[in-house]
Design an enzyme around this catalytic site. Structure first.
Site, short mmCIF file in Angstrom:
data_model
loop_
_atom_site.label_atom_id
_atom_site.label_comp_id
_atom_site.label_asym_id
_atom_site.label_seq_id
_atom_site.Cartn_x
_atom_site.Cartn_y
_atom_site.Cartn_z
CE1 TYR A 120 1.66 7.79 -9.16
CE2 TYR A 120 3.55 7.09 -9.81
CZ TYR A 120 2.43 7.55 -10.14
OH TYR A 120 2.71 8.15 -11.92
CG PHE A 145 13.23 -2.94 2.96
CD1 PHE A 145 12.63 -3.71 3.73
CD2 PHE A 145 14.62 -2.89 2.50
CE1 PHE A 145 14.10 -4.89 4.98
CE2 PHE A 145 15.21 -3.95 2.92
CZ PHE A 145 15.77 -4.44 3.54
CG ASP A 150 11.99 -8.91 3.05
OD1 ASP A 150 10.93 -7.56 1.49
OD2 ASP A 150 12.54 -9.75 2.76
CE1 TYR A 208 9.44 0.51 -16.15
CE2 TYR A 208 7.73 -0.53 -16.97
CZ TYR A 208 8.00 0.16 -15.72
OH TYR A 208 7.65 -0.33 -14.52
CG LEU A 227 5.00 11.60 -11.89
CD1 LEU A 227 4.33 11.19 -10.74
CD2 LEU A 227 5.76 13.37 -12.17
P1 NAD Z 1 9.94 4.60 -4.46
O1 NAD Z 1 10.89 4.25 -4.61
O2 NAD Z 1 9.51 5.64 -4.22
O3 NAD Z 1 8.85 3.54 -3.53
C1 NAD Z 1 8.86 2.54 -3.76
C2 NAD Z 1 7.95 1.88 -1.97
O4 NAD Z 1 8.66 0.64 -1.59
C3 NAD Z 1 9.14 2.71 -1.16
O5 NAD Z 1 8.13 2.90 -0.31
C4 NAD Z 1 9.99 1.48 -0.36
O6 NAD Z 1 10.29 0.95 1.24
C5 NAD Z 1 9.30 0.12 -1.13
N1 NAD Z 1 9.73 -0.92 -0.64
C6 NAD Z 1 10.82 -1.89 -1.19
N2 NAD Z 1 11.12 -2.32 -1.27
C7 NAD Z 1 10.31 -3.29 -0.19
C8 NAD Z 1 11.03 -4.30 0.54
N3 NAD Z 1 10.61 -5.11 0.67
N4 NAD Z 1 9.54 -3.84 2.21
C9 NAD Z 1 8.14 -3.36 2.33
N5 NAD Z 1 8.58 -2.24 1.36
C10 NAD Z 1 9.61 -1.79 0.73
O7 NAD Z 1 9.27 3.81 -6.55
P2 NAD Z 1 7.49 4.51 -7.05
O8 NAD Z 1 8.33 4.86 -8.04
O9 NAD Z 1 6.30 5.15 -6.34
O10 NAD Z 1 7.12 2.84 -7.27
C11 NAD Z 1 5.85 2.50 -6.53
C12 NAD Z 1 4.79 1.56 -8.15
O11 NAD Z 1 4.57 1.70 -8.85
C13 NAD Z 1 6.05 0.62 -7.95
O12 NAD Z 1 5.07 -0.39 -8.66
C14 NAD Z 1 6.13 0.77 -9.48
O13 NAD Z 1 6.57 0.29 -10.81
C15 NAD Z 1 4.80 2.11 -9.86
N6 NAD Z 1 5.28 3.26 -11.02
C16 NAD Z 1 5.87 4.12 -11.14
C17 NAD Z 1 5.85 5.01 -11.85
C18 NAD Z 1 7.04 6.23 -11.92
O14 NAD Z 1 7.62 6.57 -12.79
N7 NAD Z 1 8.09 6.44 -11.00
C19 NAD Z 1 4.93 4.99 -12.70
C20 NAD Z 1 4.27 4.06 -13.21
C21 NAD Z 1 3.95 2.77 -11.95
#
Ligand code: NAD
Length: 412
Positions: free
Chosen positions: A70, A91, A128, A254, A292
């Site tokens: 996202y 990260f 981080d 969840y 997703l």
């Molecule tokens: P993802 O794993 O694709 O992205 C996570 C991001 O966080 C990456 O850019 C990673 O580098 C970064 N990250 C992780 N630890 C870090 C740290 N310590 N310092 C800096 N950056 C760090 O995950 P995603 O699914 O895109 O999730 C992003 C947000 O969207 C989350 O809060 C998740 O709960 C939320 N979300 C996801 C979904 C889904 O179905 N995927 C649905 C609704 C909400």
């Protein structure tokens, strides 16, 4: 043959990809950019979306967690639909001579290249996000990169298993467990496309509290406090963090589970950030997004089965979206659209509106009832979920030769 070149193959263990392909990751990001551009200028065959004509999209955007999923989609929309200067924080594991980076490292480098070609400012920091040092570097980068030394929008899109509190030095771990009692459910063995039974264990009180520390709103608040203190938030700034609710059948793992407690905490942080930003006429939001396939979501128990069924049903109804379309709709219709920002009774933006449509959920329920432990999944679109997971790691593109040796440090 160059001795630094190695053959990079897909290697997935327990729904975690251990490798990423530089050429494939580059392709993945360029496809996202192309998709964003065509939605913005109306040349996309997907006619469900408005063009950006006449909209005032933000021009200076910080994305915390902007390398994959996202966050990356939000950054692509900001830069390639709105022409924004962007700063990304992520990260990522760096590549070595023989070992690949994590996909976000390749994606981010290619993003920077492409954004700079258009004349947009694009600065990416690897570090981080929970650490004070990273916040300091980001504030400095905003001052140096963005016009007026300020940002109009801050996206908080972190998904992390661990956080070290910068004030105490204590490290906390998040868990994906239930709260109260264990939960027995059907789930999916993805490689075998087979239904299995799983029992999700109960989190201890301490584990729930740690999960809230990692994935709740504390760090988002700290970011906003620090950025305000540094004077790098523009008047009228908006900040958004992403949450998930989903259907009742996934509540035990969840919404009512340890991660749900953290998401509740994140949502409850909104009025506190609103108070902080009041003097800037700023506003905080949580957007509840669609389920997703991402690196973070693929490891949640039970959810991959739900996603496989959901994908098929939403695809059949022409309602399916990826992270890019979700981010596009967020920017153009929800946050910066012509109408005022619409929220639910809890003040949340609902990007999961299509997922949670009654007819969609009734069809998912009916499909779920067809699933039998030990048998191949009945219906569902596992192939589409796996393809999405593969592609975000740079695999599964027919025109890329995965037997060709490549330097893992190469940006293509
Ligand atoms: P993802 O794993 O694709 O992205 C996570 C991001 O966080 C990456 O850019 C990673 O580098 C970064 N990250 C992780 N630890 C870090 C740290 N310590 N310092 C800096 N950056 C760090 O995950 P995603 O699914 O895109 O999730 C992003 C947000 O969207 C989350 O809060 C998740 O709960 C939320 N979300 C996801 C979904 C889904 O179905 N995927 C649905 C609704 C909400």
């Amino acid at each position: 043959m160059n001795e630094n070149k190695v053959v990079i193959q897909k290697k997935v263990i327990r729904n975690i990809s251990l490798t990423a392909h530089p050429a494939g990751c580059a392709r993945y990001v360029r496809d996202l950019i192309e998709q964003a551009r065509s939605l913005a200028n109306g040349s996309s065959p997907d006619k469900r979306y408005l063009t950006v004509t006449g909209l005032s999209l933000p021009k200076r955007v910080l994305v915390i967690g902007g390398s994959t999923g996202y966050g990356l989609a939000s950054r692509v929309v900001a830069a390639f639909c709105g022409g924004a200067d962007t700063i990304g924080v992520s990260f990522e594991r760096l590549p070595t001579e023989s070992k690949t980076a994590t996909p976000g490292w390749y994606a981010t480098h290619v993003f920077d290249q492409e954004a700079r070609k258009t004349g947009s400012g694009s600065v990416s920091l690897y570090g981080d996000a929970f650490a004070m040092e990273t916040k300091e570097k980001v504030a400095q980068a905003i001052k140096e990169t963005c016009e007026g030394g300020q940002v109009d929008m801050v996206v908080y899109s972190i998904a992390s298993p661990v956080r070290t509190d910068p004030q105490t030095g204590v490290t906390y771990q998040s868990v994906l467990k239930t709260v109260g009692e264990p939960y027995e459910s059907l789930s999916l063995d993805i490689p075998l496309e087979k239904i299995i039974s799983v029992t999700v264990p109960v989190a201890t009180g301490e584990q729930v509290a740690e999960t809230v520390k990692v994935m709740g709103g504390e760090d988002w608040m700290l970011w906003m406090e620090y950025l305000k203190e540094q004077g790098v938030l523009a008047s009228g700034v908006k900040t958004i963090a992403y949450s998930y609710i989903g259907p009742e059948k996934t509540y035990p793992i969840y919404r009512h589970g340890s991660i749900g407690m953290a998401k509740r905490n994140l949502e409850e942080t909104v009025p506190r950030i609103d108070g902080l930003l009041a003097s800037l006429d700023g506003k905080a939001y949580v957007s509840v997004n669609k389920a997703l396939v991402t690196r973070a979501s693929f490891v949640i128990p039970v959810v991959p089965l739900y996603m496989a069924l959901l994908y098929q049903i939403m695809q059949e109804k022409n309602l399916h979206e990826g992270c890019l379309e979700q981010a596009y709709r967020l920017f153009t219709e929800k946050l910066y659209g012509v109408d005022a920002v619409a929220t639910d009774e809890m003040g949340r933006i609902r990007l999961d509106d299509w997922e949670m449509r009654r007819d969609v959920q009734e069809d998912v329920d009916a499909a779920w009832l067809l699933q039998k432990d030990g048998e191949k999944i009945a219906g569902g679109n596992v192939i589409s979920c796996v393809q999405e997971y593969d592609r975000l790691h740079g695999f599964g593109y027919e025109d890329i030769d995965y037997n060709l040796p490549i330097d893992p440090r190469e940006i293509l």
